[in-house]
Every structure is written in C-alpha cells, then in structure tokens.
Design a protein around this motif. Structure first.
Motif, short mmCIF file in Angstrom:
data_model
loop_
_atom_site.label_atom_id
_atom_site.label_comp_id
_atom_site.label_asym_id
_atom_site.label_seq_id
_atom_site.Cartn_x
_atom_site.Cartn_y
_atom_site.Cartn_z
N ALA A 65 -15.21 -16.73 -9.33
CA ALA A 65 -16.42 -16.52 -10.14
C ALA A 65 -17.13 -17.84 -10.40
CB ALA A 65 -16.06 -15.86 -11.46
N ALA A 66 -16.36 -18.89 -10.66
CA ALA A 66 -16.97 -20.19 -10.95
C ALA A 66 -17.74 -20.70 -9.75
CB ALA A 66 -15.89 -21.20 -11.33
N LEU A 67 -17.23 -20.41 -8.55
CA LEU A 67 -17.90 -20.89 -7.34
C LEU A 67 -19.09 -20.01 -6.96
CD1 LEU A 67 -14.77 -21.73 -5.14
CD2 LEU A 67 -16.15 -23.28 -6.48
N SER A 68 -19.08 -18.75 -7.40
CA SER A 68 -20.12 -17.82 -6.99
C SER A 68 -21.30 -17.75 -7.96
CB SER A 68 -19.54 -16.40 -6.85
OG SER A 68 -18.51 -16.37 -5.90
N MET A 69 -21.04 -17.87 -9.26
CA MET A 69 -22.07 -17.56 -10.25
C MET A 69 -23.27 -18.48 -10.17
SD MET A 69 -19.81 -16.46 -13.57
CE MET A 69 -21.18 -15.85 -14.54
N ARG A 70 -23.04 -19.76 -9.97
CA ARG A 70 -24.16 -20.70 -9.86
C ARG A 70 -25.03 -20.36 -8.65
NH1 ARG A 70 -28.02 -23.16 -8.99
NH2 ARG A 70 -28.57 -25.32 -9.50
N HIS A 71 -24.39 -20.02 -7.57
CA HIS A 71 -25.10 -19.72 -6.33
C HIS A 71 -25.89 -18.41 -6.44
CE1 HIS A 71 -26.01 -18.94 -2.18
NE2 HIS A 71 -25.32 -19.45 -1.73
N VAL A 72 -25.25 -17.38 -7.00
CA VAL A 72 -25.86 -16.05 -7.04
C VAL A 72 -26.99 -15.98 -8.07
CG1 VAL A 72 -25.40 -13.63 -7.60
CG2 VAL A 72 -23.79 -14.91 -6.19
N THR A 73 -26.80 -16.59 -9.25
CA THR A 73 -27.79 -16.46 -10.32
C THR A 73 -28.84 -17.57 -10.30
OG1 THR A 73 -26.51 -17.78 -11.90
CG2 THR A 73 -26.03 -15.42 -11.79
N GLY A 74 -28.50 -18.72 -9.72
CA GLY A 74 -29.41 -19.85 -9.77
C GLY A 74 -29.39 -20.57 -11.10
N LEU A 75 -28.52 -20.13 -12.03
CA LEU A 75 -28.42 -20.76 -13.35
C LEU A 75 -27.40 -21.88 -13.34
CD1 LEU A 75 -28.32 -17.50 -15.51
CD2 LEU A 75 -30.20 -19.15 -15.46
N PRO A 76 -27.66 -22.96 -14.05
CA PRO A 76 -26.68 -24.05 -14.11
C PRO A 76 -25.48 -23.66 -14.98
CG PRO A 76 -28.50 -24.54 -15.58
CD PRO A 76 -28.88 -23.28 -14.83
N ILE A 77 -24.28 -24.08 -14.54
CA ILE A 77 -23.10 -23.95 -15.40
C ILE A 77 -23.12 -25.13 -16.35
CG2 ILE A 77 -20.58 -23.81 -15.45
CD1 ILE A 77 -20.70 -22.85 -12.53
N LYS A 78 -23.15 -24.87 -17.64
CA LYS A 78 -23.28 -25.96 -18.61
C LYS A 78 -21.95 -26.41 -19.20
CE LYS A 78 -28.11 -25.54 -19.55
NZ LYS A 78 -29.15 -26.10 -20.41
N PHE A 79 -21.05 -25.45 -19.43
CA PHE A 79 -19.76 -25.82 -20.03
C PHE A 79 -18.65 -24.98 -19.43
CE2 PHE A 79 -22.88 -26.83 -23.36
CZ PHE A 79 -22.56 -28.15 -23.60
N LEU A 80 -17.42 -25.53 -19.51
CA LEU A 80 -16.22 -24.83 -19.09
C LEU A 80 -15.26 -24.77 -20.28
CD1 LEU A 80 -15.53 -26.60 -15.65
CD2 LEU A 80 -16.77 -24.46 -16.04
N GLY A 81 -14.77 -23.58 -20.60
CA GLY A 81 -13.75 -23.44 -21.63
C GLY A 81 -12.39 -23.71 -21.03
N VAL A 82 -11.73 -24.78 -21.47
CA VAL A 82 -10.49 -25.22 -20.82
C VAL A 82 -9.25 -25.03 -21.69
CG1 VAL A 82 -11.66 -26.86 -19.33
CG2 VAL A 82 -10.93 -27.60 -21.58
N SER A 83 -9.40 -24.59 -22.93
CA SER A 83 -8.25 -24.30 -23.77
C SER A 83 -8.73 -23.55 -25.00
CB SER A 83 -7.55 -25.60 -24.20
OG SER A 83 -8.27 -26.26 -25.23
N GLU A 84 -7.77 -23.08 -25.79
CA GLU A 84 -8.11 -22.35 -27.01
C GLU A 84 -8.36 -23.29 -28.19
OE1 GLU A 84 -8.61 -19.04 -27.46
OE2 GLU A 84 -8.49 -18.95 -25.28
N LYS A 85 -8.15 -24.58 -28.01
CA LYS A 85 -8.33 -25.54 -29.09
C LYS A 85 -9.82 -25.70 -29.43
CE LYS A 85 -4.25 -28.23 -27.77
NZ LYS A 85 -3.74 -29.55 -27.31
N PRO A 86 -10.13 -26.12 -30.66
CA PRO A 86 -11.54 -26.28 -31.05
C PRO A 86 -12.32 -27.24 -30.17
CG PRO A 86 -10.14 -26.32 -32.99
CD PRO A 86 -9.22 -26.35 -31.80
N ASP A 87 -11.62 -28.21 -29.56
CA ASP A 87 -12.32 -29.16 -28.68
C ASP A 87 -12.16 -28.79 -27.21
OD1 ASP A 87 -9.66 -29.69 -28.47
OD2 ASP A 87 -9.82 -31.86 -28.76
N GLY A 88 -11.74 -27.56 -26.94
CA GLY A 88 -11.48 -27.16 -25.56
C GLY A 88 -12.71 -26.69 -24.81
N LEU A 89 -13.79 -27.46 -24.88
CA LEU A 89 -15.02 -27.14 -24.17
C LEU A 89 -15.49 -28.40 -23.46
CD1 LEU A 89 -17.02 -24.69 -23.91
CD2 LEU A 89 -18.41 -25.82 -25.64
N ASP A 90 -15.49 -28.37 -22.13
CA ASP A 90 -15.86 -29.55 -21.34
C ASP A 90 -17.24 -29.37 -20.73
OD1 ASP A 90 -13.44 -30.66 -21.90
OD2 ASP A 90 -12.60 -30.45 -19.89
N ALA A 91 -18.02 -30.45 -20.72
CA ALA A 91 -19.31 -30.42 -20.02
C ALA A 91 -19.05 -30.26 -18.53
CB ALA A 91 -20.08 -31.71 -20.29
#
Length: 515
Positions: free
Chosen positions: A260-286
């Motif tokens: 999905a991560a590889l397809s969504m940018r291509h199919v929608t044309g929308l930029p991926i802005k953030f990735l949720g990488v853990s359940e912690k409050p700081d678990g959001l990566d640019a």
C-alpha cells in the motif's frame, strides 16, 4: 513492514553482484524476479508494470551491461525507480500551518485506521517541532468513548482539548472548535472526524460539510498500511469527495507486506506526509522517499538514525556521562542509562534496520546469536536488582551477592557474570573515548559511521556487543562490521567498522553514476 520485499530484492542483487559483466538475459531474469517480489509485496499491478518498465529502460543500456560493477548499478537503478514511485527525490512534503491563526487540519479516514492516535501524535509534533499552540477537537459523535479517548491523548501529549458537549452535531463542534481556537490564541486546530468500517454516503457528506465550514489548510487521509490494496481504493474514494492534501500511513512497524505504501502515492498522486512507526506519542516520522527506498533495499537510513539520536538522547545526561568518562569512571548506573538510550531509539532491531546492509544481520545473525531486544530488559533487571553501592562499585560483587542478584532478577549467576564482564570491557572502552571528550553511545561508536575511536579494537566492540545482549554467538555469527571476520558481501559491513566498501550518505556504494 518491508522485510519480505527487502529479502527478495536482496536475493536478486546477490545474484547480479558476483558477475563481471551483465548480459541482457541477466537483466531480464532479474526484472522477472523484481516483478514477482513487488507483486508478492501487494503492490498494485499497474504500479508494478510502470516500475519494471522504468527499470528496464535504464538497466539494458551499454553503460550498465559493460560497467565495472554492473550489479551495483542495477541496485542504484532500482533505488531511483523506488524513489520516483514514492514521490521523487526532492519531495519532502511538510505541513502548511503558517497563515492567519487558527489554521485547521482535518483528519479523515476509516474507523480503525489509527486516526485518533495519529491526531494526537501530529499535535505533539506541531508543538515540539514547529512550536505551535495546538487544540485537539473530536468530531466523532458515533463511536463510543471516541471523544474521551482523544481527551485522554491530548492530556498525555500536553496540548489543548475542546471540552465535550453532549448532543452536538459534528459540524457544530467544528464551528465551536474554530471559535475557541481564535478566542484562546491557538495556532492550529486539529479536527478528528468520525470514521466507518467502510465508506458510505453519510460519512462522506458529513466530512465534506466540515471541510466547507472550516476550510482546512490540510486535509489528511489516515490509512492503515496493513490493509493492502483496500487502502489504495479507500484513498481514491476519499480523494474524489474531499480536497485531500496528503496521506498518513499508520502501522508501518507491522509485519504486513508494504504494498500500500508503494502504491498509494502513485495511484492517488497525493504526497505521503507522515508514517506511523509505533504506538508511542512520538511515533510519527516525516516521510522521505529517498530514505524509505534505501531501507527497502537494505541500504539503511543513517540520516534518520542520526536524527533519532539527536531527538531521543538526553543531552544533559550525555554531558554528565562525558564528564565522568573524562575522569575514567563508568559504573553500572551509566550502563543502564545506555540501555535506556538504545530502547528509546527503537531497540537493537530498529537501529540495525537503519544501518546499511544490516537488515539481514538484524534477522538472521542476531537470532543465531540469541540477541534480541528482550535481552536489554533482562540486563536492566539485573542492574536494578543491585544496591546503589554495588552499581557504583561492581568489584565488590562476590558469590553471595551474585546469587542474590540472580534470584532477584530471575536469571542465573552466569548471566550476572556476563553482565559484569561486559561492563568491565565497556568501561575500558569508555576510558579511551573519555580522553577524546565524547560521551555515550555516539562517542563509543566513534561518531557513526566513521569508525572506532583511535586505539580501540573493533573486535573488542563486537565481543562486547554480544556479551551486552547475553548472546552466545556461534562462529561466524558476529554482526558485520562489529568485530566479525567480514562478510563476503561487502555491502553488509559498516564503513570503518570491520570491512566493506565505502558508502555514500544514502547508504549506496560510492562511485555510482547519479540519476
């Protein structure tokens, strides 16, 4: 998330790197395997066709087939194709939060995609990184306890929360949130909308009404990366009805196939802005296309590792440790703090995943050596079972004390002895590092990835690493570049830490032609 894809692509590249010259037949065989690897990773078929076509166009030329290192050039070509697929090398989409306050950010998505927790993570990021005063507002009037959940999360991350009022419509709550943001001096208002288990007309109409009233600067679609191609279809449907400005992919730390991560940018044309990488409050990566492509190909992400270290390592503690090391002191409390730093940075598995060529090592060699993140907790338990005097002076630990510590931490006396031996080795290293004025993990590693501090033997570091985790490394199972005999695959070693060819800042071999 991308382990299976990384392993398959790694097998393709291993076959190519041993050849002096590539034929067109070799390239065709590699492309077939790349196509299968992408399809197995749940990448959409049209996307696979496009990627393979781009790789073929660049890979069958004379420059590659007759190059000095053709296999490595194919790696570079696949890397560039993945970067293009994920949005391009120059695209590092940020949030548009400047302008007349309060700026509205609308969060949309299906129920269960992680929208509420992502709203809180985003609020924390805006507050900590962008220095914005943030108000969270829950517009979910349908899911039981949805508003209470966001209120609790707001308290955890330390941002404002719009008080709950019963029996209000979502559109009215949105209006009240914008008024409260204006009157109370908030810079950003994050609106967490209601979701459904599937897309329906009522949900889409409600979300559109909220967007019309609040005129958000950002409308972010939160999608669960584990749902595969369903997430791609969801993105398309939302994009048809809402003025989406970007995507946030959650659960990127899961064991899904990552298509999905590889397809969504291509199919929608929308930029991926953030990735949720853990359940912690700081678990959001640019999101960064180039870095993610490097990690998919097992080339690591040194830049993210350095950023994570700068963010998670307590600078005050590091300074205090540096002063102690300068005096030749490094006790067991200091060692426990180092374990804490490792865990903050994602544990050994998370760190190894960011190091060039270490993905396979993180899975196979660490497993063979009995090394995993649970060992860190066990070593911490041993230290916490000691008295303050024993931690400060490990030399007083005799047989009776060791038995008591082993019983208190649920381990054997042999495990306690391993920890004491490892501490002694690391204390010797720290004394050498202290003379150079560098403290903590970064100092011990000589300022990754440039090598060990002068006078330190890399083999000592490898043995200490294995002892640190309580692992019994079999012959040849040392981590590449940390005191092993060196891997046949030069790409699996850290530069300056035990062999391997020189790598650039993106983890790719130096000397390859730029795209």
């Amino acid at each position: 998330m991308f382990d299976a894809l990384t392993e398959r692509l790694g097998g393709v590249f291993d076959k190519l790197t041993g050849r002096g010259v590539l034929s067109e037949k070799d390239v065709d065989a590699a492309l077939r395997e790349i196509r299968v690897a992408l399809l197995e990773a749940d990448v959409a078929l049209p996307v696979v066709k496009d990627v393979v076509a781009k790789i073929r166009e660049r890979a069958v030329g004379e420059d590659v087939i007759r190059a000095v290192a053709p296999g490595q050039q194919v790696v570079k070509i696949v890397h560039d194709a993945l970067v293009d697929l994920l949005g391009g090398e120059g695209e590092q989409p940020g949030l548009m939060v400047e302008g007349e306050p309060p700026v509205a950010i609308l969060m949309a998505g299906l129920q269960g995609s992680g929208k509420t927790t992502t709203s809180a993570k985003l609020a924390k990021r805006l507050q900590d990184v962008h220095k914005k005063k943030v108000l969270l507002a829950s517009l979910d009037t349908r899911r039981p306890a949805a508003m209470e959940q966001l209120q609790q999360l707001a308290g955890q991350v330390g941002v404002g929360f719009l008080p709950i009022m019963a029996n209000q419509r979502a559109v009215d709550i949105a209006k009240r949130a914008m008024n409260a943001g204006k009157l109370q001096g908030y810079d950003v208002v994050i609106l967490d909308t209601a979701g459904r288990t599937s897309i329906d007309e009522d949900m889409m109409a409600e979300a559109k009404s909220i967007a019309d009233v609040t005129r958000p600067r950002e409308t972010l679609l939160v999608a669960d990366a584990l749902t595969g191609q369903d997430a791609v279809e969801t993105a398309k449907r939302f994009h048809e009805r809402l003025p989406l400005t970007g995507l946030v992919l959650t659960r990127m730390d899961g064991d899904g196939r990552g298509g999905a991560a590889l397809s969504m940018r291509h199919v929608t044309g929308l930029p991926i802005k953030f990735l949720g990488v853990s359940e912690k409050p700081d678990g959001l990566d640019a999101f960064d296309a180039k870095r993610l492509a490097g990690r998919i190909l097992g080339r690591g992400d040194i830049v993210s590792l350095v950023e994570k270290a700068a963010q998670d390592v307590d600078q005050d503690k590091a300074e205090r440790l540096a002063k102690k090391m300068a005096k030749g002191k490094f006790d067991l409390d200091d060692l426990r703090e180092q374990f804490g730093q490792l865990k903050k940075m994602g544990g050994l598995g998370g760190i190894m995943g960011m190091l060039p060529g270490m993905n396979k090592a993180a899975k196979s060699q660490m497993a063979a050596a009995g090394m995993d993140d649970r060992m860190l907790s066990r070593q911490e338990a041993i230290i916490l079972s000691m008295t303050p005097q024993e931690r400060a002076k490990p030399e007083i630990l005799k047989a009776s004390r060791k038995k008591r510590i082993a019983a208190g931490s649920g381990v054997t006396v042999a495990d306690v002895n391993k920890l004491i031996k490892m501490h002694r080795q690391m204390a010797d290293m720290m004394k050498k590092v202290g003379k150079k004025g560098r403290g903590g993990l970064a100092g011990m590693m000589g300022g990754m990835p440039g090598g060990m501090p002068p006078g330190m033997n890399p083999a000592d570091m490898g043995r200490a690493t294995q002892d640190l985790l309580g692992g019994k490394a079999p012959a040849g199972a040392q981590l590449p570049g940390l005191g092993g005999s060196g891997s046949k695959n030069s790409g699996s070693s850290l530069p300056g830490l035990g062999g391997g060819g020189p790598l650039g800042p993106d983890g790719l071999p130096l000397g390859l032609p730029k795209k």
